[in-house]
Structure formats: structure tokens, C-alpha cells
Design a protein around this motif. Structure first.
Motif, PDB file in Angstrom:
ATOM      1  N   THR A  98     -24.309  89.543  46.677  1.00 16.79           N
ATOM      2  CA  THR A  98     -24.905  89.446  45.345  1.00 16.79           C
ATOM      3  C   THR A  98     -26.431  89.520  45.401  1.00 16.79           C
ATOM      4  O   THR A  98     -27.070  90.270  44.664  1.00 16.79           O
ATOM      5  CB  THR A  98     -24.468  88.143  44.663  1.00 16.79           C
ATOM      6  OG1 THR A  98     -23.048  88.133  44.535  1.00 16.79           O
ATOM      7  CG2 THR A  98     -25.100  88.001  43.294  1.00 16.79           C
ATOM      8  N   VAL A 101     -27.912  93.059  46.104  1.00 21.13           N
ATOM      9  CA  VAL A 101     -27.886  93.965  44.951  1.00 21.13           C
ATOM     10  C   VAL A 101     -28.976  93.578  43.958  1.00 21.13           C
ATOM     11  O   VAL A 101     -29.672  94.443  43.407  1.00 21.13           O
ATOM     12  CB  VAL A 101     -26.502  93.942  44.280  1.00 21.13           C
ATOM     13  CG1 VAL A 101     -26.486  94.847  43.050  1.00 21.13           C
ATOM     14  CG2 VAL A 101     -25.417  94.385  45.258  1.00 21.13           C
ATOM     15  N   ILE A 151     -23.397  89.144  39.876  1.00 19.03           N
ATOM     16  CA  ILE A 151     -24.665  89.857  40.055  1.00 19.03           C
ATOM     17  C   ILE A 151     -25.508  89.781  38.797  1.00 19.03           C
ATOM     18  O   ILE A 151     -26.703  89.487  38.851  1.00 19.03           O
ATOM     19  CB  ILE A 151     -24.397  91.323  40.449  1.00 19.03           C
ATOM     20  CG1 ILE A 151     -23.749  91.387  41.836  1.00 19.03           C
ATOM     21  CG2 ILE A 151     -25.689  92.143  40.425  1.00 19.03           C
ATOM     22  CD1 ILE A 151     -23.267  92.765  42.232  1.00 19.03           C
ATOM     23  N   GLY A 152     -24.896  90.029  37.640  1.00 17.38           N
ATOM     24  CA  GLY A 152     -25.642  90.016  36.387  1.00 17.38           C
ATOM     25  C   GLY A 152     -26.322  88.689  36.112  1.00 17.38           C
ATOM     26  O   GLY A 152     -27.477  88.650  35.666  1.00 17.38           O
ATOM     27  N   THR A 197     -29.396  97.964  32.812  1.00 16.41           N
ATOM     28  CA  THR A 197     -28.779  97.996  34.128  1.00 16.41           C
ATOM     29  C   THR A 197     -27.308  97.627  34.030  1.00 16.41           C
ATOM     30  O   THR A 197     -26.947  96.668  33.339  1.00 16.41           O
ATOM     31  CB  THR A 197     -29.537  97.070  35.114  1.00 16.41           C
ATOM     32  OG1 THR A 197     -28.923  97.134  36.400  1.00 16.41           O
ATOM     33  CG2 THR A 197     -29.554  95.633  34.632  1.00 16.41           C
ATOM     34  N   HIS A 199     -23.720  96.376  35.537  1.00 14.67           N
ATOM     35  CA  HIS A 199     -23.123  95.548  36.585  1.00 14.67           C
ATOM     36  C   HIS A 199     -21.714  95.145  36.167  1.00 14.67           C
ATOM     37  O   HIS A 199     -21.381  93.961  36.086  1.00 14.67           O
ATOM     38  CB  HIS A 199     -23.999  94.326  36.870  1.00 14.67           C
ATOM     39  CG  HIS A 199     -25.366  94.692  37.353  1.00 14.67           C
ATOM     40  ND1 HIS A 199     -25.604  95.142  38.635  1.00 14.67           N
ATOM     41  CD2 HIS A 199     -26.554  94.736  36.699  1.00 14.67           C
ATOM     42  CE1 HIS A 199     -26.891  95.432  38.760  1.00 14.67           C
ATOM     43  NE2 HIS A 199     -27.486  95.199  37.601  1.00 14.67           N
ATOM     44  N   ASN A 226     -27.903 102.155  37.477  1.00 13.03           N
ATOM     45  CA  ASN A 226     -26.469 101.950  37.728  1.00 13.03           C
ATOM     46  C   ASN A 226     -26.271 101.633  39.203  1.00 13.03           C
ATOM     47  O   ASN A 226     -26.387 102.504  40.061  1.00 13.03           O
ATOM     48  CB  ASN A 226     -25.642 103.166  37.334  1.00 13.03           C
ATOM     49  CG  ASN A 226     -24.147 102.922  37.555  1.00 13.03           C
ATOM     50  OD1 ASN A 226     -23.695 101.787  37.656  1.00 13.03           O
ATOM     51  ND2 ASN A 226     -23.380 103.984  37.640  1.00 13.03           N
ATOM     52  N   SER A 228     -23.379  99.821  40.050  1.00 10.52           N
ATOM     53  CA  SER A 228     -22.034  99.235  40.039  1.00 10.52           C
ATOM     54  C   SER A 228     -20.951 100.232  40.421  1.00 10.52           C
ATOM     55  O   SER A 228     -20.390 100.148  41.520  1.00 10.52           O
ATOM     56  CB  SER A 228     -21.740  98.605  38.679  1.00 10.52           C
ATOM     57  OG  SER A 228     -22.003  99.513  37.620  1.00 10.52           O
TER      58      SER A 228
END
Length: 401
Positions: A98, A101, A151-152, A197, A199, A226, A228
Motif C-alpha cells: 500500500t 503505491v 490505498i485510497g 486518481t 484506486h 491510473n 490500479s
């Protein structure tokens, strides 16, 4: 000695963990196509992959796997339902990369906002192009996060610490962290975001979610990322918005079709565009993340194979189990989730004079998973009878406690 096959440059720590658990481990650097994989799985009980190798129903039917490890976040490259019905437990690493990224996303947002790609290229071409035109701070700008998962949410916190305003959109109900604001729709997010972005996960319903309509709805001068899934985005539409100048830049780490091996040729309609950063699916590819993933997934595989523990499995019921007590044997029974299966299992054990000392059952959709510790040795024929029970998928007799 049982065999394990690890593909796609999985960290050596995974080999260490599985070797210490008694597995003969072989590793290959690249992905395999379906026919190659079927051939390679002859005699293999454990498979480790990353994002490229596709484990289809045909592969599962042609193999005798006990478990699959996805040494990454996503699992859409595995037919999880078919794996469960074949008695194959699957595991991934939902948290280990995580931070990697998130850091890549932040780095690319800053690089694109400052147009560092163009400044770098000009100097490499021998041109001194010092100018503030088109270069912006990210402080005070609005970051729109589509998909507010592991991640978000972490990206939200880091971006806010850098002075950005954060808005997000997710189809599931998610708690906003810090001062982030939930938006009622993707369209509402696109109206206000200076940076967008993605995710989101790789479920089939998300395919093509970002196309010409969404790019037209973005603000003039916005930036798009992007990191993801490649099949989420119409990259032809993105190219058009970069070329006409309505979008200031983009960063793309994932593509609809990606080469299987390092050094293979790569093509994309996004190559050659100004202020566009292209990376070869390296969002989670830091040494720290790959080490954590190698350790995490390999330990999950080891514990499932040796003890039956299935916590954080992505396709069978997740059971948290202690190691079997000394003097006991453990029976792991994967079955279709049908009333009466547990009673029939216990009746079979009782008929053979087998004493149950510990038992736990978990269900997940149409799959049930019962783990039973019994005293002493399991009488001959018990496992065969359990195999023959209606609704049994797989029975494994695990080692002495």
C-alpha cells in the motif's frame, strides 16, 4: 517432498519460508500462458504468482494444486470460485505494498504538476528551458480519489498532510479520514478535482468505467492517474485529451495488455505524449514491499498447508487456528455449504471410535470449511469415507500436533 512453483520474480523470502516448511521450490522470472502453466504444474501442489499469470478453470482442472498465493493485491487473475470448488485455497497480500503505491502516486502528482517530465527531457536534449509556465504547487489543489480502500485512504492522509484538499468517491460506504469529503457521485468528484486518481479493484463490472464521458467531465488543466487496473480506462480517449491540451498530464502504471516478461516489447497509444509518465506496473515494486509480500503470502500458504489456517483467504472461509496440540491429528474438510455436512462428518468419526477434541466451522457463500482435531491416530478408512461423503470437495489429513 511436495513441490512449489513461484513465477514472476517473487521475492526470495518466499522460497526461504516454503523451503523451511519442507517444500522443494522452483522459481521462474516471467509469467506463463495457459498451456505453459498446465505443463509446469505437473507434480506441483503450491503455486505462487503475481499479476500476469492467469489461473483459469482449465488450469485448475488439469492440476492437483492445494493452494495458490497471489504475491500482490489483486486476485482477478485467478478464477477464485473455480479454485474453491477444486479445493484450492487462495491468498493474497492486501496491505503489504500500500505505502509503495501511495508514494508513487504522490511523486507523480508532484512531477506532473511541476511538468518535470518536460524539463528533464529538454535538458537531456541539450536545451535550457527555465520557465514557471504551467508549473504549479500541489498545496491547495484538490485531489479526487476514486476508490477509497486501503490505498485510497492512505493516499488521502498523505496528500492532506502535503496541503491538498481531498475528495473521494466509492460505491461502498466508507468513513472519511481527516478532512476528506465524500462525493455523492463520480461526476460530482470530477467537477471539483484538480487531480483524479483511480484506486478501484479489478472486478469485471469496473471494466471501461473511465472513458470519453468521464474525461470530458474533468476540469481543464487537470491531471489523471491510473495505478490500479489497465482495463478500467479508455486510453485512446485519454490521448485525445492530452493532445488537445484540456488535460495537463497523466501518469499510467497499468495497461489492458502487458508483456509477460522483463525486456519484452511494449506498445501503447500513450507513448510519446508530453507530460505523460508511463511506468511498467511498478506501483508496488519497491524492495521493501516485495520483501513484505514475499514473507506475508508465503507464511499464509505455509500455515494453510500445515495447519489448515485460512485467515485472510480470498476464496474459502477464513479460520484463525492455533497449531494442533501434541498427540492430535487434524482433519481439514472443505465442502459445499449444505445443511447436515458437519453432523455427517462427526457421525463418520464416531463410527470409527475417533474422539473429537476441537472443531471449528466456517462458511462463505456456497463453501464450508470444517477443521477437526482428533485424539491419537485417525483409523484407516476414515479419510476415504470422508472423501466419499456427499458435498465433500477436499479432505486433508494434516501432520501430528
Amino acid at each position: 517432498m511436495p513441490r512449489a512453483l513461484l513465477l514472476e520474480n517473487i521475492h526470495p523470502l518466499a522460497t526461504d519460508v516454503l523451503t523451511a516448511a519442507g517444500y522443494e521450490v522452483s522459481a521462474q522470472p516471467g509469467a506463463l500462458d495457459e498451456d505453459e502453466l498446465i505443463d509446469a504444474l505437473d507434480g506441483v501442489s503450491v503455486l505462487g504468482i503475481r499479476s500476469k499469470t492467469q489461473v483459469t478453470e482449465r488450469v485448475l482442472a488439469a492440476s492437483r494444486l492445494d493452494a495458490i498465493g497471489a504475491f500482490c493485491i489483486g486476485t482477478n487473475q485467478i478464477d477464485l470460485a473455480a479454485a474453491a470448488l477444486a479445493g484450492v485455497g487462495a491468498f493474497n497480500a492486501p496491505f503489504s505494498n500500500t505505502r509503495s503505491v501511495v508514494e508513487l502516486a504522490i511523486a507523480e502528482i508532484i512531477a506532473l504538476a511541476r511538468r518535470l517530465t518536460e524539463r528533464d527531457k529538454a535538458l537531456h536534449d541539450g536545451v535550457w528551458d527555465k520557465s514557471a509556465t504551467g508549473a504549479h504547487e500541489i498545496r491547495g489543489r484538490t485531489l479526487g480519489i476514486v476508490g477509497y480502500g486501503n490505498i485510497g485512504t492512505q493516499l488521502s492522509v498523505v496528500a492532506e498532510a502535503l496541503g491538498m484538499h481531498v475528495v473521494f468517491y466509492d460505491t461502498a460506504e466508507k468513513l472519511a479520514l481527516g478532512n476528506a469529503r465524500r462525493m455523492p457521485s463520480l461526476a460530482a468528484l470530477l467537477e471539483v478535482a484538480d487531480v483524479v486518481t483511480l484506486h478501484v479493484d479489478g472486478r469485471p463490472g469496473n471494466a471501461g468505467m473511465f472513458g470519453p464521458t468521464q474525461f470530458r467531465a474533468m476540469r481543464d488543466g487537470a491531471i489523471f492517474l491510473n495505478l490500479s487496473r489497465g482495463f478500467l480506462v479508455d486510453y485512446g480517449a485519454l490521448r485525445g485529451r492530452i493532445e488537445d491540451g484540456t488535460l495537463a498530464g497523466a501518469a499510467v502504471d497499468v495497461f489492458p495488455e502487458e508483456p509477460n516478461r522483463r525486456g519484452d516489447p511494449f506498445t501503447s497509444e500513450l507513448r510519446g505524449l508530453a507530460n505523460v509518465i508511463l511506468t511498467p506496473h511498478v506501483g508496488g515494486s519497491t524492495e521493501e514491499a516485495q520483501e513484505d509480500i514475499g514473507q506475508f503470502v508465503a507464511v499464509k500458504l505455509r500455515d494453510y498447508l500445515a495447519q489448515g489456517a485460512s485467515y485472510l483467504s480470498v476464496n474459502v472461509p477464513g479460520l484463525v487456528l492455533d497449531a494442533p496440540r501434541p498427540g492430535t491429528r487434524r482433519i481439514a474438510h472443505l465442502h459445499r455449504n449444505t445443511p447436515g455436512v458437519l453432523a455427517l462428518l462427526n457421525e463418520t468419526l464416531a463410527q470409527h471410535g475417533t474422539n473429537v477434541e476441537y472443531q471449528v466451522l466456517g462458511t462463505r457463500g456456497e463453501i464450508g470449511y470444517a477443521v477437526t482435531d482428533v485424539g491419537g491416530e485417525v483409523p484407516r478408512g476414515v479419510v476415504d469415507e470422508l472423501h466419499e461423503m456427499p458435498h465433500t470437495i477436499r479432505v486433508r489429513l494434516l501432520g501430528d500436533g
